[in-house]
Structure formats: structure tokens, C-alpha cells
Design a protein around this motif. Structure first.
Motif, mmCIF file in Angstrom:
data_model
loop_
_atom_site.group_PDB
_atom_site.id
_atom_site.type_symbol
_atom_site.label_atom_id
_atom_site.label_comp_id
_atom_site.label_asym_id
_atom_site.label_seq_id
_atom_site.Cartn_x
_atom_site.Cartn_y
_atom_site.Cartn_z
ATOM 1 N N SER A 55 0.830 -1.196 0.000
ATOM 2 C CA SER A 55 0.000 0.000 0.000
ATOM 3 C C SER A 55 0.873 1.258 0.000
ATOM 4 O O SER A 55 2.055 1.222 0.372
ATOM 5 C CB SER A 55 -0.913 0.002 1.221
ATOM 6 N N PHE A 56 0.257 2.338 -0.402
ATOM 7 C CA PHE A 56 0.967 3.616 -0.422
ATOM 8 C C PHE A 56 1.418 4.003 0.984
ATOM 9 O O PHE A 56 2.522 4.523 1.179
ATOM 10 C CB PHE A 56 0.068 4.710 -1.006
ATOM 11 N N LEU A 103 5.628 4.968 4.969
ATOM 12 C CA LEU A 103 6.228 4.716 6.277
ATOM 13 C C LEU A 103 7.651 4.207 6.127
ATOM 14 O O LEU A 103 8.568 4.660 6.834
ATOM 15 C CB LEU A 103 5.380 3.710 7.049
ATOM 16 N N ALA A 104 7.858 3.268 5.218
ATOM 17 C CA ALA A 104 9.199 2.728 4.997
ATOM 18 C C ALA A 104 10.156 3.816 4.532
ATOM 19 O O ALA A 104 11.310 3.884 4.986
ATOM 20 C CB ALA A 104 9.145 1.592 3.979
ATOM 21 N N GLY A 105 9.678 4.685 3.632
ATOM 22 C CA GLY A 105 10.528 5.764 3.143
ATOM 23 C C GLY A 105 10.913 6.747 4.237
ATOM 24 O O GLY A 105 12.067 7.182 4.313
ATOM 25 N N LYS A 165 11.871 -0.682 5.275
ATOM 26 C CA LYS A 165 11.007 -1.699 4.671
ATOM 27 C C LYS A 165 10.824 -2.883 5.601
ATOM 28 O O LYS A 165 9.757 -3.510 5.636
ATOM 29 C CB LYS A 165 11.588 -2.136 3.328
ATOM 30 N N LEU A 166 11.861 -3.218 6.353
ATOM 31 C CA LEU A 166 11.738 -4.305 7.326
ATOM 32 C C LEU A 166 10.707 -3.956 8.388
ATOM 33 O O LEU A 166 9.874 -4.791 8.777
ATOM 34 C CB LEU A 166 13.103 -4.568 7.974
ATOM 35 N N ALA A 167 10.735 -2.722 8.863
ATOM 36 C CA ALA A 167 9.776 -2.294 9.888
ATOM 37 C C ALA A 167 8.361 -2.212 9.331
ATOM 38 O O ALA A 167 7.388 -2.503 10.041
ATOM 39 C CB ALA A 167 10.200 -0.944 10.461
ATOM 40 N N ALA A 168 8.222 -1.813 8.054
ATOM 41 C CA ALA A 168 6.897 -1.679 7.447
ATOM 42 C C ALA A 168 6.359 -2.995 6.895
ATOM 43 O O ALA A 168 5.204 -3.056 6.463
ATOM 44 C CB ALA A 168 6.947 -0.640 6.327
ATOM 45 N N THR A 196 11.000 -2.947 -10.883
ATOM 46 C CA THR A 196 10.761 -3.479 -9.551
ATOM 47 C C THR A 196 9.456 -2.901 -8.987
ATOM 48 O O THR A 196 8.904 -1.959 -9.535
ATOM 49 C CB THR A 196 11.912 -3.125 -8.592
ATOM 50 N N TYR A 197 9.013 -3.489 -7.894
ATOM 51 C CA TYR A 197 7.889 -2.935 -7.142
ATOM 52 C C TYR A 197 7.923 -3.504 -5.734
ATOM 53 O O TYR A 197 8.674 -4.452 -5.452
ATOM 54 C CB TYR A 197 6.547 -3.209 -7.822
ATOM 55 N N ALA A 198 7.142 -2.933 -4.841
ATOM 56 C CA ALA A 198 7.138 -3.338 -3.433
ATOM 57 C C ALA A 198 5.961 -4.271 -3.165
ATOM 58 O O ALA A 198 4.845 -4.030 -3.623
ATOM 59 C CB ALA A 198 7.048 -2.115 -2.522
#
Length: 272
Positions: free
Chosen positions: A19-20, A25-27, A87-90, A146-148
Motif C-alpha cells: 500500500s501507499f 512509512l518505509a521511506g 522496509k523491514l519495519a513496514a 521493480t515494485y514493493a
């Protein structure tokens, strides 16, 4: 069975884009970490700068910026296969469009593009692009392919492999070297999710794995044998041989232990 992407660590990824809010949050967390690094570098430069000439100080500043903006993000995403601290935290991971882990090339393109769309524009370009893109991609993702995706943190149980009957006789008599653990794991994961792959990705991955496995097997399979059946036959025969070898070793160890417990010179063991 729940569909998803199984990574080399046995982690099931949600095939749907993150999700956005998760990406935002990761960013933010990644920026916080990198900001801490920048502050540390500024403090160090502030201590040593008075002792350096102006040109040397400017050169060190440029090197520091390149390190923070490009080198560190590239190294982190390459080594962690798409999982920075944020990204690990999110609970998300960056993967290739075909679901595979990101490599150096993808991580470098994302970091290099991020200089413009993240740092120089205060992430405004990345935010707008992510909001209008169906997969939440920013410009760096579009260029890198790529994508998340979300990480479910579950272990997927793959269906058991069975020996293809037409290849059973060939597999029993074939000379099979020990496959590297990474290659065996890749083949096992491919066979477990081959039916869910895009046809082009399935063929490309199948042919690559078949060529790698064929180097450890002689003679080659009978002409006309399907590549996926060949891969399954090798894994099943390898599993059965290793199980038989382990069983023989365990039986020999039990026999040796019993022999060591007996008294020498054929004297019978005492009876309690």
C-alpha cells in the motif's frame, strides 16, 4: 492454498503491491536513518574541516553525499535483497517484476534515480508517481523493473514431489553429483509454483535451471523428456539416495554402539 512469492529464506510474499501508506512509512524511516548518517558526517567534517583547504572540504562533501544517496542504499538493498530497515519495519520488500529478488543492477538504478526524485525534489516526484501508478511504483521502480510487495512472514508448504514414472529407470541408474544447496532450493521452489508463473518467466526459469542441473547429471535424460519432469526426477532421486545413505549410516552407528557395549573375549553381558 494461498498464492504468493516464496523467497530463498522461506518467507511468503504477498503478490499484491504494498500500500501507499506502507511505502510512505518505509521511506520516512529510511530517511530518518540516512539523516542520522548525514548528521554524523557533518559533525565529522565540522571537526576536520578547519584543518583542510576549501577544495578538499568540498571534495569530501561530494563524496559524503554520493555515499549517502547512492552507495549506502544500493549496498543495503543488494545485500538484504530489497529490505532496508524502513522496509523491514513496514513489512514490505522490493522485488523484480517477475517476483525474483533485486540484484545490484536494480538497486543501483533505484538509488541513482532517487537522487533526483527523492533528494532533489524532497520526494515530491516519488509521491506523485506512486499515487498514480497501479502498482505504487516510483520512477526508480519503473526504470529498474521493480515494485514493493507485502511480506506475510509465513512459511509456505510446498506440495510433495513424486518421481515421474517415465524417468524412474533412468534416474535410478544415472550418476548424480551433489547439487549445491542454493540450486536445489531454487529448483524446489520453481517446481512448487511453476503453475502460477507467467508463461514466459516459467520457460526462462525452467531452461536456466535445467541447464544448471544437467551439469551434475550423467547421462542426460532420455530424448524428449520434459524439462520440468527432469528436474523433479533429479530432486526425488537425490532425496531418496540421501535418505537411504542416512539410514545406512544410522544403522551402522547403532550396530557399532551395541558392539561397544559388549564385554570383550565373548564374555556374555551380565544379566540384571
Amino acid at each position: 492454498m494461498t498464492e504468493g512469492i516464496l523467497t530463498g529464506e522461506g518467507v511468503l510474499l504477498d503478490s499484491r503491491p504494498a500500500s501507499f501508506a506502507s511505502r510512505l512509512l518505509a521511506g520516512l524511516l529510511d530517511v530518518l536513518v540516512l539523516g542520522t548518517v548525514v548528521i554524523g558526517i557533518v559533525v565529522v567534517l565540522g571537526v576536520v574541516a578547519p584543518e583542510l583547504d576549501e577544495q578538499t572540504g568540498q571534495a569530501l562533501l561530494v563524496v559524503a553525499l554520493v555515499l549517502v544517496m547512492v552507495v549506502v542504499p544500493t549496498a543495503v538493498e543488494t545485500l538484504t535483497r530489497g529490505r532496508s530497515l524502513g522496509k523491514l519495519a513496514a513489512g514490505i520488500r522490493i522485488v523484480r517484476d517477475d517476483g525474483g529478488p533485486v540484484r545490484f543492477r536494480q538497486a543501483f538504478v533505484r538509488a541513482l534515480t532517487g537522487v533526483g526524485e527523492l533528494w532533489l525534489t524532497l520526494a515530491s516526484v516519488a509521491l506523485i508517481t506512486s499515487m498514480v501508478n497501479d502498482q505504487g511504483k516510483r520512477v526508480g521502480d519503473i526504470l529498474a523493473g521493480t515494485y514493493a510487495v507485502r511480506v506475510r512472514g509465513a512459511v509456505r508448504t510446498l506440495p510433495p514431489l513424486t518421481m515421474p514414472p517415465p524417468l524412474a529407470g533412468w534416474a535410478r541408474s544415472a550418476d548424480m553429483g551433489r547439487l549445491p544447496d542454493g540450486l536445489a532450493l531454487s529448483v524446489r521452489q520453481f517446481l512448487g509454483r511453476a503453475a502460477t508463473l507467467h508463461p514466459a518467466s516459467r520457460v526462462a526459469m525452467r531452461d536456466r535451471l535445467t541447464a544448471e542441473v544437467a551439469r551434475y547429471v550423467a547421462p542426460p535424460p532420455p530424448p524428449g523428456a520434459p524439462p520440468e519432469a527432469f528436474l523433479a526426477a533429479v530432486l526425488v532421486e537425490r532425496r531418496d539416495r540421501e535418505y537411504a545413505s542416512a539410514s545406512r549410516a544410522a544403522e551402522a552407528a547403532r550396530a557399532e554402539a551395541q558392539a561397544l557395549q559388549r564385554l570383550p573375549h565373548s564374555v556374555p553381558d551380565p544379566v540384571d
